[in-house]
Design a protein around this motif. Structure first.
Motif, PDB file in Angstrom:
ATOM      1  N   ASN A 234      87.921  62.149  50.857  1.00 37.98           N
ATOM      2  CA  ASN A 234      87.476  62.648  52.152  1.00 37.98           C
ATOM      3  C   ASN A 234      88.438  62.126  53.218  1.00 37.98           C
ATOM      4  O   ASN A 234      88.558  60.918  53.427  1.00 37.98           O
ATOM      5  CB  ASN A 234      86.048  62.177  52.418  1.00 37.98           C
ATOM      6  CG  ASN A 234      85.505  62.721  53.708  1.00 37.98           C
ATOM      7  OD1 ASN A 234      85.951  62.343  54.778  1.00 37.98           O
ATOM      8  ND2 ASN A 234      84.530  63.597  53.601  1.00 37.98           N
ATOM      9  N   LEU A 235      89.128  63.040  53.894  1.00 38.65           N
ATOM     10  CA  LEU A 235      90.170  62.667  54.848  1.00 38.65           C
ATOM     11  C   LEU A 235      89.606  61.946  56.069  1.00 38.65           C
ATOM     12  O   LEU A 235      90.171  60.965  56.535  1.00 38.65           O
ATOM     13  CB  LEU A 235      90.964  63.903  55.276  1.00 38.65           C
ATOM     14  CG  LEU A 235      92.151  63.635  56.196  1.00 38.65           C
ATOM     15  CD1 LEU A 235      93.174  62.733  55.524  1.00 38.65           C
ATOM     16  CD2 LEU A 235      92.792  64.943  56.617  1.00 38.65           C
ATOM     17  N   ARG A 236      88.481  62.407  56.615  1.00 42.29           N
ATOM     18  CA  ARG A 236      87.910  61.767  57.805  1.00 42.29           C
ATOM     19  C   ARG A 236      87.530  60.315  57.509  1.00 42.29           C
ATOM     20  O   ARG A 236      87.816  59.424  58.294  1.00 42.29           O
ATOM     21  CB  ARG A 236      86.692  62.531  58.323  1.00 42.29           C
ATOM     22  CG  ARG A 236      86.065  61.877  59.551  1.00 42.29           C
ATOM     23  CD  ARG A 236      85.021  62.740  60.207  1.00 42.29           C
ATOM     24  NE  ARG A 236      85.536  63.991  60.716  1.00 42.29           N
ATOM     25  CZ  ARG A 236      86.192  64.127  61.871  1.00 42.29           C
ATOM     26  NH1 ARG A 236      86.422  63.094  62.629  1.00 42.29           N
ATOM     27  NH2 ARG A 236      86.612  65.315  62.260  1.00 42.29           N
ATOM     28  N   GLN A 237      86.908  60.069  56.372  1.00 38.33           N
ATOM     29  CA  GLN A 237      86.522  58.707  56.026  1.00 38.33           C
ATOM     30  C   GLN A 237      87.751  57.814  55.852  1.00 38.33           C
ATOM     31  O   GLN A 237      87.769  56.670  56.310  1.00 38.33           O
ATOM     32  CB  GLN A 237      85.673  58.697  54.755  1.00 38.33           C
ATOM     33  CG  GLN A 237      84.304  59.283  54.966  1.00 38.33           C
ATOM     34  CD  GLN A 237      83.505  59.358  53.674  1.00 38.33           C
ATOM     35  OE1 GLN A 237      84.040  59.274  52.571  1.00 38.33           O
ATOM     36  NE2 GLN A 237      82.201  59.507  53.819  1.00 38.33           N
ATOM     37  N   ALA A 238      88.782  58.330  55.192  1.00 33.45           N
ATOM     38  CA  ALA A 238      90.020  57.559  55.012  1.00 33.45           C
ATOM     39  C   ALA A 238      90.678  57.291  56.366  1.00 33.45           C
ATOM     40  O   ALA A 238      91.142  56.178  56.622  1.00 33.45           O
ATOM     41  CB  ALA A 238      90.982  58.310  54.091  1.00 33.45           C
ATOM     42  N   ALA A 239      90.700  58.294  57.236  1.00 32.36           N
ATOM     43  CA  ALA A 239      91.311  58.133  58.561  1.00 32.36           C
ATOM     44  C   ALA A 239      90.596  57.040  59.359  1.00 32.36           C
ATOM     45  O   ALA A 239      91.240  56.181  59.968  1.00 32.36           O
ATOM     46  CB  ALA A 239      91.282  59.456  59.318  1.00 32.36           C
ATOM     47  N   MET A 240      89.286  57.071  59.350  1.00 29.77           N
ATOM     48  CA  MET A 240      88.528  56.057  60.074  1.00 29.77           C
ATOM     49  C   MET A 240      88.770  54.665  59.480  1.00 29.77           C
ATOM     50  O   MET A 240      88.939  53.690  60.216  1.00 29.77           O
ATOM     51  CB  MET A 240      87.047  56.407  60.058  1.00 29.77           C
ATOM     52  CG  MET A 240      86.720  57.620  60.920  1.00 29.77           C
ATOM     53  SD  MET A 240      85.007  58.187  60.788  1.00 29.77           S
ATOM     54  CE  MET A 240      84.101  56.723  61.222  1.00 29.77           C
ATOM     55  N   MET A 241      88.785  54.579  58.168  1.00 30.07           N
ATOM     56  CA  MET A 241      88.968  53.289  57.510  1.00 30.07           C
ATOM     57  C   MET A 241      90.328  52.675  57.811  1.00 30.07           C
ATOM     58  O   MET A 241      90.453  51.469  57.995  1.00 30.07           O
ATOM     59  CB  MET A 241      88.794  53.432  56.009  1.00 30.07           C
ATOM     60  CG  MET A 241      89.029  52.128  55.256  1.00 30.07           C
ATOM     61  SD  MET A 241      88.472  52.225  53.576  1.00 30.07           S
ATOM     62  CE  MET A 241      86.721  52.106  53.853  1.00 30.07           C
ATOM     63  N   TYR A 242      91.380  53.513  57.857  1.00 34.72           N
ATOM     64  CA  TYR A 242      92.730  53.002  58.012  1.00 34.72           C
ATOM     65  C   TYR A 242      93.286  53.129  59.428  1.00 34.72           C
ATOM     66  O   TYR A 242      94.484  52.968  59.639  1.00 34.72           O
ATOM     67  CB  TYR A 242      93.656  53.656  56.977  1.00 34.72           C
ATOM     68  CG  TYR A 242      93.241  53.288  55.576  1.00 34.72           C
ATOM     69  CD1 TYR A 242      93.170  51.953  55.188  1.00 34.72           C
ATOM     70  CD2 TYR A 242      92.878  54.259  54.659  1.00 34.72           C
ATOM     71  CE1 TYR A 242      92.765  51.593  53.915  1.00 34.72           C
ATOM     72  CE2 TYR A 242      92.475  53.907  53.383  1.00 34.72           C
ATOM     73  CZ  TYR A 242      92.416  52.573  53.019  1.00 34.72           C
ATOM     74  OH  TYR A 242      92.009  52.221  51.761  1.00 34.72           O
ATOM     75  N   GLY A 243      92.428  53.394  60.414  1.00 38.94           N
ATOM     76  CA  GLY A 243      92.832  53.302  61.811  1.00 38.94           C
ATOM     77  C   GLY A 243      93.516  54.510  62.408  1.00 38.94           C
ATOM     78  O   GLY A 243      94.313  54.380  63.336  1.00 38.94           O
TER      79      GLY A 243
END
Length: 144
Positions: free
Chosen positions: A44-53
């Motif tokens: 999931n791109l949104r979750q990865a984006a949030m996790m990695y800033g």
């Protein structure tokens, strides 16, 4: 002979179950929703984006997602303090990423990169091959 075939089936089933379980461990351990498509792990791109800033922006006209690194990563659900961010190993490989739904090409810091699988929408969320997250978004220090 009958026992031999049953034993082989059992082993094949066990191997299949273990391979499916292990493939989701990396994303699940990081708290990122994953799924399988055509034998590939998608994240999931949104979750990865949030996790990695990363900030994330959807463009409905060209069906693209733009990500910009914001120098803030998540650590156990909370923003990481600045002292942890000073280490270069905590910086991701890419500052700006543009992903086009259905395209096997993406832009990474102004350069075209070929993908093994095109990003896709599932239930209103964008999913990308795990290599996109692991190679371009995840900091080197987080890969240990």
């Amino acid at each position: 002979m009958g026992n031999s075939k049953a034993g082989k089936r059992f082993m094949m089933t066990a191997v299949l179950v273990l391979s499916l379980a292990v493939s989701g461990i990396a994303g699940a351990a990081a708290g990122i929703k994953t799924m399988k498509k055509d034998g590939m792990e998608l994240m999931n791109l949104r979750q990865a984006a949030m996790m990695y800033g990363y900030s994330i922006e959807w463009n409905s006209k060209d069906r693209s997602v733009s990500l910009m690194y914001m120098d803030k990563m998540m650590d156990d659900g909370k923003m990481m303090d600045d002292s942890k961010m000073m280490d270069d190993t905590m910086m991701p490989a890419a500052k700006m990423i543009k992903i086009m739904i259905g395209s096997k090409k993406m832009m990474v810091d102004g350069k075209t990169v070929n993908l093994s699988m095109a990003p896709a929408l599932y239930d209103g969320s964008t999913y990308v091959a795990d290599t996109v997250v692991n190679m371009y978004m995840k900091p080197a220090g987080a890969m240990e």
